[in-house]
Design an enzyme around this catalytic site. Structure first.
Site, short mmCIF file in Angstrom:
data_model
loop_
_atom_site.label_atom_id
_atom_site.label_comp_id
_atom_site.label_asym_id
_atom_site.label_seq_id
_atom_site.Cartn_x
_atom_site.Cartn_y
_atom_site.Cartn_z
N SER A 125 26.13 77.59 16.34
CA SER A 125 24.68 78.22 17.14
C SER A 125 24.71 79.27 16.11
CB SER A 125 24.85 78.61 18.43
OG SER A 125 25.13 77.30 19.03
N ARG B 59 35.70 71.25 15.74
CA ARG B 59 35.28 71.31 14.47
C ARG B 59 36.12 71.19 13.20
NH1 ARG B 59 30.86 75.58 15.80
NH2 ARG B 59 32.49 75.83 17.11
N LYS C 162 28.69 88.22 23.20
CA LYS C 162 27.56 89.09 22.62
C LYS C 162 26.29 88.85 23.24
CE LYS C 162 29.16 87.76 18.63
NZ LYS C 162 29.31 87.23 17.33
N HIS D 109 26.18 69.91 18.93
CA HIS D 109 26.35 69.79 20.64
C HIS D 109 25.96 68.30 20.91
CE1 HIS D 109 25.98 74.35 20.67
NE2 HIS D 109 27.16 74.20 20.98
P1 ADP Z 1 31.32 78.57 23.36
O1 ADP Z 1 30.69 80.04 23.22
O2 ADP Z 1 31.87 78.29 24.56
O3 ADP Z 1 32.10 78.32 22.28
P2 ADP Z 1 29.25 76.95 21.90
O4 ADP Z 1 27.97 76.78 22.65
O5 ADP Z 1 29.35 77.65 20.77
O6 ADP Z 1 30.17 77.49 23.22
O7 ADP Z 1 29.85 75.39 21.85
C1 ADP Z 1 30.02 74.71 23.01
C2 ADP Z 1 31.23 73.48 22.67
O8 ADP Z 1 30.53 72.74 21.66
C3 ADP Z 1 32.51 74.14 22.25
O9 ADP Z 1 33.26 73.08 22.30
C4 ADP Z 1 32.14 73.99 20.56
O10 ADP Z 1 33.57 73.82 19.79
C5 ADP Z 1 31.39 72.85 20.51
N1 ADP Z 1 30.67 72.42 19.23
C6 ADP Z 1 29.69 73.60 18.72
N2 ADP Z 1 29.24 73.21 17.63
C7 ADP Z 1 29.68 71.81 17.36
C8 ADP Z 1 29.49 70.95 16.34
N3 ADP Z 1 28.78 71.28 15.38
N4 ADP Z 1 29.97 69.67 16.35
C9 ADP Z 1 31.03 69.51 17.68
N5 ADP Z 1 31.39 70.42 18.60
C10 ADP Z 1 30.62 71.45 18.68
#
Ligand code: ADP
Length: 164
Positions: free
Chosen positions: A128, A90, A41, A17
């Site tokens: 995450s 990703r 969740k 992120h």
């Molecule tokens: P959500 O529950 O909305 O998917 P996340 O917190 O999991 O929220 O992810 C937020 C954003 O960050 C999403 O667009 C996701 O694709 C992006 N993201 C998560 N991990 C990575 C990563 N390792 N590299 C690039 N983008 C990421």
């Protein structure tokens, strides 16, 4: 002022992120990280904790702020006077869901553009949920999350074990 929203669950914020946030922080005047209250969740971290960790992890980037939101993403963007939403991609597996969300959001408000940023290769495998799982089993997350999140994971897991 060009403002972009970076929305997500951030449960917790990871190096992946942060990589995306840093890279887009030089493209926009202001970045607002939107921490979604509504997570499908049960999250590991509370909304307040997710916001706090995102704030601590981005404290050194001057044009980044962190706010919670509990509304449609396009409404949150409108309230912040933002016309861009940034999402990270990703793998091809992210694409379908992201494509659908972007189309739906355009349908709701066509003044908000979704912008996609490719994950850096070193973080392309990082999520995450993987971080939570590795930490739960005592694995090393040092390279996957900022130090403040590493500490918070340790505390969270220790407090849960203590509570059992
Ligand atoms: P959500 O529950 O909305 O998917 P996340 O917190 O999991 O929220 O992810 C937020 C954003 O960050 C999403 O667009 C996701 O694709 C992006 N993201 C998560 N991990 C990575 C990563 N390792 N590299 C690039 N983008 C990421």
């Amino acid at each position: 002022m060009k403002t972009a929203i970076v929305p997500g669950s951030f449960d917790p914020i990871t190096s992946g992120h942060l990589d995306v946030i840093r890279r887009v922080s030089i493209l926009f005047d202001k970045i607002v990280i939107g921490v979604a209250k509504n997570v499908a969740k049960a999250p590991m971290f509370t909304l307040e904790e997710r916001v706090e960790l995102a704030r601590a992890a981005t404290a050194d980037i001057p044009n980044v702020s962190v706010e919670e939101f509990d509304s449609l993403l396009v409404e949150f963007a409108g309230a912040k006077d933002a016309h861009a939403v940034v999402r990270g991609l990703r793998a091809v597996s992210d694409f379908e869901h992201e494509f659908q969300m972007a189309q739906l959001n355009r349908e709701l408000d066509d003044t908000v553009e979704t912008v996609f940023v490719m994950a850096s290769p070193e973080y392309a495998y990082l999520s995450s949920s993987a971080v939570r799982e590795i930490a739960e089993y005592g694995g090393v997350v040092k390279t996957l999350v900022p130090p403040v999140v590493e500490d918070a994971l340790k505390k969270k897991i220790a407090s849960r074990k203590g509570g059992r």
